[in-house]
Design a protein around this motif. Structure first.
Motif, PDB file in Angstrom:
ATOM      1  N   GLY A  37       0.792  -1.235   0.000  1.00 48.39           N
ATOM      2  CA  GLY A  37       0.000   0.000   0.000  1.00 48.39           C
ATOM      3  C   GLY A  37       0.821   1.281   0.000  1.00 48.39           C
ATOM      4  O   GLY A  37       0.239   2.371  -0.027  1.00 48.39           O
ATOM      5  N   THR A  38       2.144   1.163   0.002  1.00 44.55           N
ATOM      6  CA  THR A  38       2.981   2.372  -0.050  1.00 44.55           C
ATOM      7  C   THR A  38       3.253   2.818  -1.483  1.00 44.55           C
ATOM      8  O   THR A  38       3.808   3.888  -1.698  1.00 44.55           O
ATOM      9  CB  THR A  38       4.332   2.127   0.649  1.00 44.55           C
ATOM     10  N   GLY A  39       2.915   1.975  -2.478  1.00 48.10           N
ATOM     11  CA  GLY A  39       3.140   2.336  -3.889  1.00 48.10           C
ATOM     12  C   GLY A  39       2.004   3.198  -4.415  1.00 48.10           C
ATOM     13  O   GLY A  39       0.988   3.392  -3.733  1.00 48.10           O
ATOM     14  N   PRO A  40       2.145   3.709  -5.635  1.00 50.65           N
ATOM     15  CA  PRO A  40       1.113   4.601  -6.186  1.00 50.65           C
ATOM     16  C   PRO A  40      -0.277   3.972  -6.260  1.00 50.65           C
ATOM     17  O   PRO A  40      -1.277   4.610  -5.906  1.00 50.65           O
ATOM     18  CB  PRO A  40       1.632   4.928  -7.592  1.00 50.65           C
ATOM     19  N   GLN A  41      -0.356   2.732  -6.701  1.00 54.10           N
ATOM     20  CA  GLN A  41      -1.669   2.095  -6.827  1.00 54.10           C
ATOM     21  C   GLN A  41      -2.295   1.863  -5.451  1.00 54.10           C
ATOM     22  O   GLN A  41      -3.458   2.164  -5.215  1.00 54.10           O
ATOM     23  CB  GLN A  41      -1.530   0.763  -7.591  1.00 54.10           C
ATOM     24  N   GLY A  42      -1.507   1.338  -4.528  1.00 51.35           N
ATOM     25  CA  GLY A  42      -2.011   1.074  -3.180  1.00 51.35           C
ATOM     26  C   GLY A  42      -2.426   2.344  -2.473  1.00 51.35           C
ATOM     27  O   GLY A  42      -3.492   2.412  -1.841  1.00 51.35           O
ATOM     28  N   ARG A  43      -1.575   3.366  -2.579  1.00 52.69           N
ATOM     29  CA  ARG A  43      -1.917   4.653  -1.959  1.00 52.69           C
ATOM     30  C   ARG A  43      -3.192   5.214  -2.549  1.00 52.69           C
ATOM     31  O   ARG A  43      -4.055   5.738  -1.839  1.00 52.69           O
ATOM     32  CB  ARG A  43      -0.821   5.680  -2.230  1.00 52.69           C
ATOM     33  N   SER A  60       3.016  -2.826   4.219  1.00 55.08           N
ATOM     34  CA  SER A  60       4.331  -2.643   3.613  1.00 55.08           C
ATOM     35  C   SER A  60       5.217  -3.754   4.151  1.00 55.08           C
ATOM     36  O   SER A  60       4.886  -4.395   5.153  1.00 55.08           O
ATOM     37  CB  SER A  60       4.892  -1.280   4.032  1.00 55.08           C
ATOM     38  N   ARG A  61       6.372  -3.960   3.494  1.00 56.74           N
ATOM     39  CA  ARG A  61       7.337  -4.894   4.093  1.00 56.74           C
ATOM     40  C   ARG A  61       7.927  -4.295   5.362  1.00 56.74           C
ATOM     41  O   ARG A  61       8.487  -5.022   6.173  1.00 56.74           O
ATOM     42  CB  ARG A  61       8.424  -5.221   3.062  1.00 56.74           C
ATOM     43  N   ALA A  62       7.813  -2.985   5.520  1.00 53.51           N
ATOM     44  CA  ALA A  62       8.328  -2.318   6.723  1.00 53.51           C
ATOM     45  C   ALA A  62       7.221  -1.465   7.328  1.00 53.51           C
ATOM     46  O   ALA A  62       6.704  -0.558   6.663  1.00 53.51           O
ATOM     47  CB  ALA A  62       9.522  -1.438   6.357  1.00 53.51           C
ATOM     48  N   VAL A  96       1.136  -5.331  -4.865  1.00 53.72           N
ATOM     49  CA  VAL A  96       2.604  -5.408  -4.954  1.00 53.72           C
ATOM     50  C   VAL A  96       2.979  -5.634  -6.418  1.00 53.72           C
ATOM     51  O   VAL A  96       2.141  -6.053  -7.217  1.00 53.72           O
ATOM     52  CB  VAL A  96       3.172  -6.557  -4.071  1.00 53.72           C
ATOM     53  N   PRO A  97       4.227  -5.379  -6.802  1.00 53.43           N
ATOM     54  CA  PRO A  97       4.613  -5.646  -8.197  1.00 53.43           C
ATOM     55  C   PRO A  97       4.552  -7.147  -8.509  1.00 53.43           C
ATOM     56  O   PRO A  97       4.700  -7.978  -7.603  1.00 53.43           O
ATOM     57  CB  PRO A  97       6.062  -5.153  -8.267  1.00 53.43           C
ATOM     58  N   TRP A  98       4.347  -7.456  -9.782  1.00 56.72           N
ATOM     59  CA  TRP A  98       4.290  -8.869 -10.217  1.00 56.72           C
ATOM     60  C   TRP A  98       5.529  -9.632  -9.751  1.00 56.72           C
ATOM     61  O   TRP A  98       5.421 -10.781  -9.318  1.00 56.72           O
ATOM     62  CB  TRP A  98       4.122  -8.929 -11.732  1.00 56.72           C
ATOM     63  N   ASP A  99       6.669  -9.022  -9.797  1.00 61.29           N
ATOM     64  CA  ASP A  99       7.918  -9.666  -9.364  1.00 61.29           C
ATOM     65  C   ASP A  99       7.848 -10.215  -7.944  1.00 61.29           C
ATOM     66  O   ASP A  99       8.473 -11.227  -7.645  1.00 61.29           O
ATOM     67  CB  ASP A  99       9.070  -8.627  -9.357  1.00 61.29           C
ATOM     68  N   GLY A 100       7.141  -9.509  -7.078  1.00 59.43           N
ATOM     69  CA  GLY A 100       7.097  -9.934  -5.671  1.00 59.43           C
ATOM     70  C   GLY A 100       5.803 -10.626  -5.302  1.00 59.43           C
ATOM     71  O   GLY A 100       5.571 -10.951  -4.129  1.00 59.43           O
ATOM     72  N   HIS A 101       4.954 -10.879  -6.301  1.00 58.88           N
ATOM     73  CA  HIS A 101       3.594 -11.376  -6.056  1.00 58.88           C
ATOM     74  C   HIS A 101       3.592 -12.737  -5.349  1.00 58.88           C
ATOM     75  O   HIS A 101       3.054 -12.895  -4.250  1.00 58.88           O
ATOM     76  CB  HIS A 101       2.869 -11.449  -7.414  1.00 58.88           C
ATOM     77  N   VAL A 121      -3.021  -7.110  -9.630  1.00 52.07           N
ATOM     78  CA  VAL A 121      -1.667  -7.120 -10.207  1.00 52.07           C
ATOM     79  C   VAL A 121      -1.724  -7.427 -11.703  1.00 52.07           C
ATOM     80  O   VAL A 121      -2.402  -8.365 -12.132  1.00 52.07           O
ATOM     81  CB  VAL A 121      -0.802  -8.156  -9.446  1.00 52.07           C
ATOM     82  N   ASN A 122      -1.004  -6.629 -12.465  1.00 51.21           N
ATOM     83  CA  ASN A 122      -0.943  -6.801 -13.923  1.00 51.21           C
ATOM     84  C   ASN A 122       0.446  -7.309 -14.301  1.00 51.21           C
ATOM     85  O   ASN A 122       1.401  -6.529 -14.254  1.00 51.21           O
ATOM     86  CB  ASN A 122      -1.188  -5.452 -14.610  1.00 51.21           C
ATOM     87  N   PRO A 123       0.586  -8.566 -14.675  1.00 49.88           N
ATOM     88  CA  PRO A 123       1.911  -9.061 -15.082  1.00 49.88           C
ATOM     89  C   PRO A 123       2.278  -8.512 -16.464  1.00 49.88           C
ATOM     90  O   PRO A 123       1.748  -8.947 -17.476  1.00 49.88           O
ATOM     91  CB  PRO A 123       1.736 -10.588 -15.122  1.00 49.88           C
ATOM     92  N   HIS A 160      -7.561  -1.579 -14.031  1.00 51.06           N
ATOM     93  CA  HIS A 160      -7.531  -0.578 -15.110  1.00 51.06           C
ATOM     94  C   HIS A 160      -7.580   0.845 -14.596  1.00 51.06           C
ATOM     95  O   HIS A 160      -7.928   1.759 -15.336  1.00 51.06           O
ATOM     96  CB  HIS A 160      -8.696  -0.839 -16.085  1.00 51.06           C
ATOM     97  N   LEU A 161      -7.258   1.023 -13.341  1.00 50.22           N
ATOM     98  CA  LEU A 161      -7.338   2.360 -12.752  1.00 50.22           C
ATOM     99  C   LEU A 161      -6.019   3.086 -12.913  1.00 50.22           C
ATOM    100  O   LEU A 161      -4.953   2.471 -12.910  1.00 50.22           O
ATOM    101  CB  LEU A 161      -7.675   2.237 -11.267  1.00 50.22           C
ATOM    102  N   SER A 162      -6.109   4.390 -13.014  1.00 44.03           N
ATOM    103  CA  SER A 162      -4.891   5.205 -13.058  1.00 44.03           C
ATOM    104  C   SER A 162      -4.535   5.621 -11.634  1.00 44.03           C
ATOM    105  O   SER A 162      -5.317   6.308 -10.967  1.00 44.03           O
ATOM    106  CB  SER A 162      -5.136   6.445 -13.911  1.00 44.03           C
ATOM    107  N   ALA A 163      -3.347   5.218 -11.189  1.00 46.56           N
ATOM    108  CA  ALA A 163      -2.904   5.610  -9.849  1.00 46.56           C
ATOM    109  C   ALA A 163      -2.771   7.124  -9.753  1.00 46.56           C
ATOM    110  O   ALA A 163      -2.951   7.700  -8.678  1.00 46.56           O
ATOM    111  CB  ALA A 163      -1.575   4.919  -9.529  1.00 46.56           C
ATOM    112  N   VAL A 164      -2.468   7.764 -10.876  1.00 44.05           N
ATOM    113  CA  VAL A 164      -2.336   9.238 -10.877  1.00 44.05           C
ATOM    114  C   VAL A 164      -3.684   9.875 -10.535  1.00 44.05           C
ATOM    115  O   VAL A 164      -3.776  10.750  -9.670  1.00 44.05           O
ATOM    116  CB  VAL A 164      -1.837   9.733 -12.260  1.00 44.05           C
TER     117      VAL A 164
END
Ligand SMILES: NC(=O)c1ccc[n+]([C@@H]2O[C@H](COP(=O)([O-])OP(=O)(O)OC[C@H]3O[C@@H](n4cnc5c(N)ncnc54)[C@H](OP(=O)(O)O)[C@@H]3O)[C@@H](O)[C@H]2O)c1
Length: 240
Positions: A37-43, A60-62, A96-101, A121-123, A160-164
């Protein structure tokens, strides 16, 4: 019937009246957690749900990173490490990013047991030609989540949402539909109802998890749209 209509053979046995698909449950009392939840999409999601009056915990991991992000978001958002976020929430969004999913979900199997999990998550891969869809072994990120979390109720939505746009506090309404996929009607109804808490947003049932790959992949097309038109494109489903 057109070729894209669904339909079954006529049945002479009386059927119970179909439930109104817009008759959705009240989810206002449920706590929403956001892993990553600390990334743009989560926030962005946390901000929109909290602004709509939902109790929100970002993970978050922290824990300190989550607490700092939560303080910035305001509206009563709280922060915790991902495990605590999962424990405290009724609905847990995976952002979270696909890499860490896979690794994130494997590590939270116990905390996520019994929870309604919403994978957004969008791979995707990116190269000189732009964004393109990856092909997860399980079919999609959502199906990977379902395979890794046998004791959770896994759905997929909010791809399909814009984090911006979600994070822009000057924007009152998020003008988009949210495609919601899952195996159990009660769960997809709940996620549709959650999406519909955000002004302008509408949750639409869009099938079972085996069809999540197309929904996740479509983001590569939306990124192309956004680049060409300098936009933050969303989706509307017509005639529903
Ligand atoms: N951005 C969008 O517009 C958008 C729209 C729809 C869907 N999505 C999907 O939402 C997800 C998040 O997008 P985002 O742009 O917010 O991503 P992001 O900023 O790259 O990552 C979100 C958070 O995940 C945590 N994280 C980073 N690497 C991780 C790893 N290897 N394992 C576990 N956690 C990790 C980080 O938080 P901590 O360091 O605090 O743990 C980070 O702040 C993606 O899967 C994306 O496909 C994004």
């Amino acid at each position: 019937m057109t070729t894209h209509d669904s339909g079954s053979a006529p049945d002479s046995a009386p059927k119970p009246p179909a439930k109104d698909p817009w008759d959705l449950p009240d989810v206002s009392g449920l706590t929403v957690g956001v892993l990553g939840g600390t990334g743009p999409q989560g926030r962005g999601l946390a901000y929109r749900f909290a602004r709509a009056g939902q109790k929100v915990v970002i993970g978050s991991r922290a824990a300190d990173r989550a607490e700092a992000a939560a303080a910035e978001l305001g509206h009563g958002v709280e922060g915790a490490d991902n495990a605590e976020c999962a424990r405290r929430s009724d609905i847990v969004i995976v952002a979270v990013p696909w890499d860490g999913h896979a690794r994130t979900l494997e590590s939270l199997r116990e905390e996520l047991a019994g929870k309604l999990v919403v994978d957004c998550v969008n791979p995707l891969g990116f190269d000189k030609k732009g964004a393109y869809a990856l092909k997860p072994e399980e079919g999609s990120a959502a199906e990977q989540a379902a395979a890794l979390l046998p004791d959770s109720r896994v759905t997929a939505a909010f791809h399909h949402l814009s984090a911006v746009l979600l994070q822009d506090q000057a924007i009152e309404e998020i003008d988009t539909d949210v495609l919601v996929l899952g195996e159990a009607r009660a769960d997809t109804d709940t996620v549709q109802a959650l999406a519909s808490r955000v002004p302008g947003m509408r949750g639409i049932f869009a099938g079972r998890l085996r069809n999540a790959h197309q929904v996740e992949s479509l983001v590569a097309n939306l990124i192309s749209v956004n680049r060409r038109y300098k936009a933050h494109a969303g989706l509307r489903t017509t005639d529903v």
